[in-house]
Write an enzyme that holds these catalytic residues in place. Structure first.
Site: not given
Length: 143
Positions: A100, A112
């Site tokens: 997350e 990411y």
């Protein structure tokens, strides 16, 4: 890279408090170590540069906390740590990695995305924020 130890917690907490407006508590880190989560330390010249708290179960690898000390950010340590985690998980037979991230954390989000993670969900009000709560983007990558 090496396993994180209880002896690392003082240095880790110094980093955690500098890196986040709402840091994890030392009790959370102690619970992760006690519960058997996979906890990693990244040293640079004998100093804790970064760390990660992860969990592996049933083919799923969850990256719960990935942090590089603020004064070392922007030098590729986060990418190195993320790649090491993914490679370790692959070696353990994990099929998917999850994490997350705050939408407001553009640096982490871009890292990411550049490492093959994709948005797969949204957790409403997941993170504490200066004014209430902030959502979390749930990201995943096939391994």
């Amino acid at each position: 890279m090496r396993p994180l130890e209880v002896l690392d917690l003082d240095a880790l907490m110094g980093i955690e408090r500098r890196a986040y407006s709402h840091p994890w508590t030392e009790a959370i880190f102690r619970d992760c170590l006690r519960a058997g989560y996979t906890c990693w330390a990244m040293d640079q010249q004998g100093e804790l540069t970064g760390y990660a708290i992860t969990s592996l179960a049933v083919g799923e690898y969850h990256i719960l906390n990935l942090t590089v000390r603020p004064e070392s950010q922007g030098r590729g340590y986060g990418r190195f740590l993320l790649r090491a985690l993914v490679n370790w998980a692959k070696g353990q037979g994990a099929e998917t990695a999850f994490l997350e991230v705050r939408p407001s954390n553009r640096t982490a989000l871009n890292l990411y995305l550049s490492e093959g993670f994709n948005e797969v969900g949204l957790r409403k009000g997941y993170y504490p924020a200066a004014r209430g709560r902030e959502d979390a983007l749930v990201m995943a990558r096939n391994l």
